[in-house]
Design a protein around this motif. Structure first.
Motif, PDB file in Angstrom:
ATOM      1  N   THR A 115      -3.540  30.643   4.862  1.00 17.40           N
ATOM      2  CA  THR A 115      -3.517  31.886   4.088  1.00 17.40           C
ATOM      3  C   THR A 115      -4.633  31.881   3.062  1.00 17.40           C
ATOM      4  N   GLU A 116      -5.432  32.943   3.078  1.00 15.90           N
ATOM      5  CA  GLU A 116      -6.451  33.087   2.037  1.00 15.90           C
ATOM      6  C   GLU A 116      -5.819  33.759   0.827  1.00 15.90           C
ATOM      7  N   VAL A 117      -5.963  33.118  -0.312  1.00 15.41           N
ATOM      8  CA  VAL A 117      -5.322  33.613  -1.530  1.00 15.41           C
ATOM      9  C   VAL A 117      -6.387  34.214  -2.440  1.00 15.41           C
ATOM     10  N   GLU A 118      -6.075  35.399  -2.976  1.00 19.16           N
ATOM     11  CA  GLU A 118      -7.033  36.034  -3.883  1.00 19.16           C
ATOM     12  C   GLU A 118      -6.682  35.709  -5.329  1.00 19.16           C
ATOM     13  N   SER A 119      -5.435  36.042  -5.697  1.00 19.11           N
ATOM     14  CA  SER A 119      -5.036  35.910  -7.095  1.00 19.11           C
ATOM     15  C   SER A 119      -3.539  36.179  -7.208  1.00 19.11           C
ATOM     16  N   GLY A 120      -2.857  35.515  -8.135  1.00 15.38           N
ATOM     17  CA  GLY A 120      -1.450  35.799  -8.398  1.00 15.38           C
ATOM     18  C   GLY A 120      -0.489  34.943  -7.586  1.00 15.38           C
ATOM     19  N   LYS A 121       0.774  35.425  -7.508  1.00 13.49           N
ATOM     20  CA  LYS A 121       1.830  34.664  -6.819  1.00 13.49           C
ATOM     21  C   LYS A 121       1.624  34.737  -5.309  1.00 13.49           C
ATOM     22  N   PHE A 122       1.660  33.594  -4.621  1.00 12.46           N
ATOM     23  CA  PHE A 122       1.435  33.638  -3.170  1.00 12.46           C
ATOM     24  C   PHE A 122       2.498  32.907  -2.371  1.00 12.46           C
ATOM     25  N   PHE A 123       3.448  32.282  -3.051  1.00 16.08           N
ATOM     26  CA  PHE A 123       4.567  31.645  -2.335  1.00 16.08           C
ATOM     27  C   PHE A 123       5.752  31.588  -3.277  1.00 16.08           C
ATOM     28  N   GLU A 124       6.952  31.785  -2.717  1.00 17.48           N
ATOM     29  CA  GLU A 124       8.152  31.703  -3.542  1.00 17.48           C
ATOM     30  C   GLU A 124       9.347  31.312  -2.689  1.00 17.48           C
ATOM     31  N   ASN A 125      10.188  30.417  -3.206  1.00 17.83           N
ATOM     32  CA  ASN A 125      11.500  30.166  -2.602  1.00 17.83           C
ATOM     33  C   ASN A 125      12.537  30.111  -3.724  1.00 17.83           C
ATOM     34  N   ASP A 126      13.751  29.635  -3.432  1.00 17.33           N
ATOM     35  CA  ASP A 126      14.812  29.648  -4.454  1.00 17.33           C
ATOM     36  C   ASP A 126      14.496  28.746  -5.651  1.00 17.33           C
ATOM     37  N   ASP A 127      13.691  27.705  -5.411  1.00 18.81           N
ATOM     38  CA  ASP A 127      13.483  26.684  -6.448  1.00 18.81           C
ATOM     39  C   ASP A 127      12.198  26.847  -7.256  1.00 18.81           C
ATOM     40  N   PHE A 128      11.151  27.348  -6.624  1.00 17.28           N
ATOM     41  CA  PHE A 128       9.853  27.393  -7.326  1.00 17.28           C
ATOM     42  C   PHE A 128       8.948  28.477  -6.738  1.00 17.28           C
ATOM     43  N   TYR A 129       7.864  28.756  -7.436  1.00 21.26           N
ATOM     44  CA  TYR A 129       6.826  29.615  -6.859  1.00 21.26           C
ATOM     45  C   TYR A 129       5.436  29.059  -7.174  1.00 21.26           C
ATOM     46  N   LEU A 130       4.463  29.540  -6.417  1.00 19.59           N
ATOM     47  CA  LEU A 130       3.085  29.074  -6.566  1.00 19.59           C
ATOM     48  C   LEU A 130       2.193  30.255  -6.945  1.00 19.59           C
ATOM     49  N   GLU A 131       1.307  30.012  -7.894  1.00 15.99           N
ATOM     50  CA  GLU A 131       0.374  31.050  -8.326  1.00 15.99           C
ATOM     51  C   GLU A 131      -1.043  30.509  -8.280  1.00 15.99           C
ATOM     52  N   ALA A 132      -2.020  31.412  -8.194  1.00 15.40           N
ATOM     53  CA  ALA A 132      -3.422  30.984  -8.233  1.00 15.40           C
ATOM     54  C   ALA A 132      -4.237  31.999  -9.022  1.00 15.40           C
ATOM     55  N   LEU A 133      -5.313  31.525  -9.621  1.00 17.58           N
ATOM     56  CA  LEU A 133      -6.286  32.425 -10.250  1.00 17.58           C
ATOM     57  C   LEU A 133      -7.688  31.910  -9.931  1.00 17.58           C
ATOM     58  N   PRO A 134      -8.642  32.831  -9.740  1.00 16.99           N
ATOM     59  CA  PRO A 134     -10.009  32.403  -9.443  1.00 16.99           C
ATOM     60  C   PRO A 134     -10.667  31.721 -10.646  1.00 16.99           C
ATOM     61  N   MET A 135     -11.404  30.662 -10.368  1.00 16.62           N
ATOM     62  CA  MET A 135     -12.153  29.939 -11.401  1.00 16.62           C
ATOM     63  C   MET A 135     -13.631  30.319 -11.280  1.00 16.62           C
ATOM     64  N   LYS A 136     -14.481  29.669 -12.076  1.00 17.18           N
ATOM     65  CA  LYS A 136     -15.923  29.996 -12.083  1.00 17.18           C
ATOM     66  C   LYS A 136     -16.699  28.775 -11.644  1.00 17.18           C
ATOM     67  N   HIS A 137     -17.185  28.775 -10.396  1.00 16.86           N
ATOM     68  CA  HIS A 137     -17.857  27.601  -9.848  1.00 16.86           C
ATOM     69  C   HIS A 137     -18.914  28.082  -8.856  1.00 16.86           C
ATOM     70  N   GLY A 138     -19.684  27.177  -8.265  1.00 15.56           N
ATOM     71  CA  GLY A 138     -20.730  27.565  -7.325  1.00 15.56           C
ATOM     72  C   GLY A 138     -20.203  28.122  -6.016  1.00 15.56           C
ATOM     73  N   ALA A 139     -18.925  27.914  -5.726  1.00 14.67           N
ATOM     74  CA  ALA A 139     -18.283  28.438  -4.514  1.00 14.67           C
ATOM     75  C   ALA A 139     -16.967  29.081  -4.954  1.00 14.67           C
ATOM     76  N   PRO A 140     -16.416  30.038  -4.152  1.00 18.54           N
ATOM     77  CA  PRO A 140     -15.126  30.616  -4.540  1.00 18.54           C
ATOM     78  C   PRO A 140     -14.106  29.490  -4.753  1.00 18.54           C
ATOM     79  N   CYS A 141     -13.463  29.484  -5.910  1.00 17.64           N
ATOM     80  CA  CYS A 141     -12.623  28.350  -6.287  1.00 17.64           C
ATOM     81  C   CYS A 141     -11.349  28.852  -6.974  1.00 17.64           C
ATOM     82  N   LEU A 142     -10.220  28.240  -6.607  1.00 17.96           N
ATOM     83  CA  LEU A 142      -8.935  28.634  -7.184  1.00 17.96           C
ATOM     84  C   LEU A 142      -8.326  27.512  -8.008  1.00 17.96           C
ATOM     85  N   GLY A 143      -7.696  27.878  -9.119  1.00 18.64           N
ATOM     86  CA  GLY A 143      -6.812  26.970  -9.827  1.00 18.64           C
ATOM     87  C   GLY A 143      -5.399  27.301  -9.384  1.00 18.64           C
ATOM     88  N   TYR A 144      -4.513  26.310  -9.367  1.00 20.93           N
ATOM     89  CA  TYR A 144      -3.146  26.526  -8.861  1.00 20.93           C
ATOM     90  C   TYR A 144      -2.092  26.164  -9.902  1.00 20.93           C
TER      91      TYR A 144
END
Ligand code: ZN
Ligand code: ZN
Length: 296
Positions: A115-144
């Motif tokens: 899955t290509e993630v752009e920004s925001g919440k991208f996975f969720e279940n009953d226990d937790f969720y995962l989020e990402a935001l774009p960072m600033k680097h020489g290539a498209p880069c995400l923080g999680y």
């Protein structure tokens, strides 16, 4: 929850540091953040079976963060991986992944969903969720961010006093619902309390940016790159990286509880210099070593 560092170096491995990789284990989940060359050997040394990995989160497609993928995926196929491996990465990941896997005489690889993630919440279940935001680097880069949900803990002593036993009624109370029991209303707070979930954030390969602060906000643990100490600020600027002091500043602004530094230039034999550099601005800082474990 346990976090284990599989690699803490950048660019090329050294005798003591492998390339980027962090393993987060939580219940049945084993999530890898980045998969640098040699990650599967690090897993072996750490005593983690590759078949137990459930998700791989790629920050960006620079070699030191992804060159462990083909080998690991080949092992998954050979060991008859159960289920579907979930891979997440920034925009462009599908193309990069396809090209990489075309470079080998591999007949079939493990069942996977990329899955290509752009920004925001991208996975969720009953226990937790995962989020990402774009960072600033020489290539498209995400923080999680891994965000554990708040959960209710039942105090059995209190529950028993009201005549409740383990079963569906107690289950409802645990899910935060008010119930009627023997003609009386029982509220969730009568028999338990809320335990706050933990937040773990992984940010590597970026210049200082507002999204780093935003993503790291109030994290219990911030894992962040510190490629150089602040005396090499010019180098950090040139290559789109953070100094240890930059990371300390971000940790400070985001109000995190603990900062752990990783992704060190090979010029640093010990992480102490980087640790001290960050501590000028953020006290609760530790430099990671390969195989270091943190429990939350
Ligand atoms: Zn890197
Ligand atoms: Zn990079």
């Amino acid at each position: 929850m346990q976090i284990q560092f599989l690699g803490t170096g950048c660019m090329m491995p050294t005798k003591t540091r492998n390339l980027a990789g962090v393993l987060l284990s939580y219940k049945a989940e084993n999530i890898i953040f980045d998969c640098g060359e040699g990650t599967q050997r690090q897993l072996k040394i750490a005593g983690v079976k590759p078949g137990k990995i459930t998700k791989i989160l790629i920050s960006h497609w620079h070699g030191d963060h992804v060159l462990g993928l083909p080998g690991l995926l080949q092992t998954f196929s050979a060991s008859e991986y159960q289920g579907v491996l979930e891979i997440f990465g920034p925009l462009g990941s599908k193309k990069f992944f396809e090209h990489m896997m075309k470079g080998f005489a591999v007949k079939e690889i493990v069942d996977y969903r990329l899955t290509e993630v752009e920004s925001g919440k991208f996975f969720e279940n009953d226990d937790f969720y995962l989020e990402a935001l774009p960072m600033k680097h020489g290539a498209p880069c995400l923080g999680y961010a891994f965000i554990e949900k708040n959960r209710r803990r039942i105090e059995m002593k209190k529950a028993r006093k009201l005549g409740l036993k383990e079963g569906p009624v107690l289950g409802k109370l645990q899910r935060g619902q008010t119930v009627s029991f023997k003609g009386k209303k029982i509220k969730p707070d009568d028999v338990g309390f809320v335990v706050g979930g933990s937040k773990v954030v992984y940010i590597t390969d970026t210049e200082p940016c507002s999204n780093a602060v935003k993503l790291a906000q109030d994290a219990d643990l911030l894992i962040m790159e510190a490629t150089y100490a602040s005396d090499l600020q010019a180098k950090a600027d040139e290559y789109g990286h953070l100094t240890a002091k930059d990371s300390g500043m971000i940790a400070n602004q985001a109000g995190v509880k603990k900062l752990v530094l990783t992704h060190f230039s090979q010029r640093y034999k010990s992480g102490k210099i980087l640790e001290e550099d960050a501590r000028q601005v953020f006290d609760n800082t530790e430099a990671a070593e390969d195989f270091m474990k943190i429990r939350l």
